[in-house]
Design a protein around this motif. Structure first.
Motif, mmCIF file in Angstrom:
data_model
loop_
_atom_site.group_PDB
_atom_site.id
_atom_site.type_symbol
_atom_site.label_atom_id
_atom_site.label_comp_id
_atom_site.label_asym_id
_atom_site.label_seq_id
_atom_site.Cartn_x
_atom_site.Cartn_y
_atom_site.Cartn_z
ATOM 1 N N ARG A 97 0.825 -1.214 0.000
ATOM 2 C CA ARG A 97 0.000 0.000 0.000
ATOM 3 C C ARG A 97 0.857 1.261 0.000
ATOM 4 N NH1 ARG A 97 -5.360 1.012 1.077
ATOM 5 N NH2 ARG A 97 -5.840 3.147 1.761
ATOM 6 N N VAL A 98 1.969 1.240 0.724
ATOM 7 C CA VAL A 98 2.866 2.396 0.768
ATOM 8 C C VAL A 98 3.435 2.664 -0.623
ATOM 9 C CG1 VAL A 98 4.936 3.377 1.824
ATOM 10 C CG2 VAL A 98 3.435 1.900 3.169
ATOM 11 N N VAL A 99 3.826 1.608 -1.309
ATOM 12 C CA VAL A 99 4.360 1.745 -2.668
ATOM 13 C C VAL A 99 3.303 2.332 -3.598
ATOM 14 C CG1 VAL A 99 5.442 0.536 -4.610
ATOM 15 C CG2 VAL A 99 5.882 -0.240 -2.260
ATOM 16 N N ASN A 100 2.090 1.830 -3.494
ATOM 17 C CA ASN A 100 0.997 2.328 -4.342
ATOM 18 C C ASN A 100 0.672 3.794 -4.042
ATOM 19 O OD1 ASN A 100 0.766 -0.162 -5.562
ATOM 20 N ND2 ASN A 100 -0.922 -0.856 -4.276
ATOM 21 N N LEU A 101 0.691 4.158 -2.761
ATOM 22 C CA LEU A 101 0.427 5.544 -2.382
ATOM 23 C C LEU A 101 1.510 6.475 -2.906
ATOM 24 C CD1 LEU A 101 -0.792 4.972 1.287
ATOM 25 C CD2 LEU A 101 -2.143 6.020 -0.533
ATOM 26 N N ALA A 102 2.745 6.005 -2.893
ATOM 27 C CA ALA A 102 3.850 6.820 -3.413
ATOM 28 C C ALA A 102 3.686 7.068 -4.913
ATOM 29 C CB ALA A 102 5.182 6.131 -3.126
ATOM 30 N N LEU A 103 3.327 6.025 -5.644
ATOM 31 C CA LEU A 103 3.131 6.172 -7.088
ATOM 32 C C LEU A 103 1.950 7.086 -7.373
ATOM 33 C CD1 LEU A 103 3.991 5.347 -9.933
ATOM 34 C CD2 LEU A 103 2.460 3.366 -9.745
ATOM 35 N N ASP A 104 0.888 6.946 -6.603
ATOM 36 C CA ASP A 104 -0.288 7.794 -6.776
ATOM 37 C C ASP A 104 0.055 9.256 -6.493
ATOM 38 O OD1 ASP A 104 -3.395 7.933 -6.984
ATOM 39 O OD2 ASP A 104 -2.917 9.037 -5.153
ATOM 40 N N ALA A 105 0.872 9.503 -5.461
ATOM 41 C CA ALA A 105 1.283 10.874 -5.137
ATOM 42 C C ALA A 105 2.068 11.494 -6.284
ATOM 43 C CB ALA A 105 2.108 10.885 -3.850
ATOM 44 N N GLU A 106 2.933 10.697 -6.906
ATOM 45 C CA GLU A 106 3.679 11.199 -8.070
ATOM 46 C C GLU A 106 2.722 11.557 -9.205
ATOM 47 O OE1 GLU A 106 7.337 10.035 -11.103
ATOM 48 O OE2 GLU A 106 6.544 8.503 -9.744
#
Length: 224
Positions: A97-106
């Motif tokens: 989830r952290v990885v997905n949130l980081a990509l979404d933030a980008e």
């Protein structure tokens, strides 16, 4: 002997937007960190969109004590007229989830993402392989294995060690003279300068709460 000229900096304020949250002027003494061509020296630590729209800080660092949500990231990025560094978890929120949130933030336009101190090196490595924007890793203790964090893919350190912040910054700077460091500056200009002199490239400043600012304004109104 050359005499350094003092540059005149014209300042323009509007009638309605001259009441803003200003960061301590001494923060200009730090070197700054150049990210995608933008030099950043001061970061305001807040998620209050009203304050975000009314500050002279170079950037916003938006980390909050709840599970990060894409809707919140979108609101913060849309509200700001300066770069935003968004928290994406790593404490309560873990794993994929952290990885997905980081990509979404980008994708939503954040200039960088911030992970909390408990984030594992494996997750940092996976985030670094996924995104192109800076990955800011929070450091809260001198016991942190800095070399492992850098090896995993940390782009910038965010040192938040309370009263021990200058000492942590000093320790990192001694081992890694050129690694980018953002650090909390503390409540006074003296504490900010101590952190800068320890080696911080940029300073995070915590503004007064909106309620406190409003209270001061109401006291002014009552005195009219």
């Amino acid at each position: 002997m050359q005499v350094k000229k003092i540059k005149h900096v014209p300042e323009i304020k509007g009638a309605l937007r001259n009441h803003v949250v200003e960061v301590p002027t001494c923060i200009r003494e730090c070197s700054g960190i150049k990210i995608f061509g933008k030099r950043i020296k001061s970061l305001l630590f807040t998620t209050d969109v009203a304050i975000i729209r009314n500050t002279n800080a170079d950037a916003i660092i938006a980390v909050y004590p709840f599970t990060p949500q894409p809707l919140i990231t979108q609101a913060l990025v849309m509200a700001a007229d300066v770069p935003v560094f968004c928290g994406v978890g790593g404490g309560i929120t873990q794993g994929k989830r952290v990885v997905n949130l980081a990509l979404d933030a980008e994708f939503k336009g954040a200039m960088g993402v911030v992970v909390n101190a408990p984030t594992s090196n494996e997750i940092i490595r996976r985030i670094r392989e996924t995104i192109d924007i800076p990955l800011i890793v929070t450091i809260v203790s001198q016991c942190e294995d800095i070399n492992e964090r850098i090896g995993a893919g940390a782009t910038i350190f965010n040192v938040s060690g309370g009263k021990n912040t200058p000492e942590i910054v000093r320790k990192i700077r001694k081992e890694y003279p050129e690694f980018p460091i953002i650090a909390t500056g503390g409540p006074t200009e003296e504490s900010v300068m101590e952190t800068i002199e320890a080696g911080a490239n940029a300073i995070t400043y915590t503004p007064p709460a909106a309620g406190e600012i409003m209270g001061e304004l109401m006291d002014k109104y009552r005195g009219i």
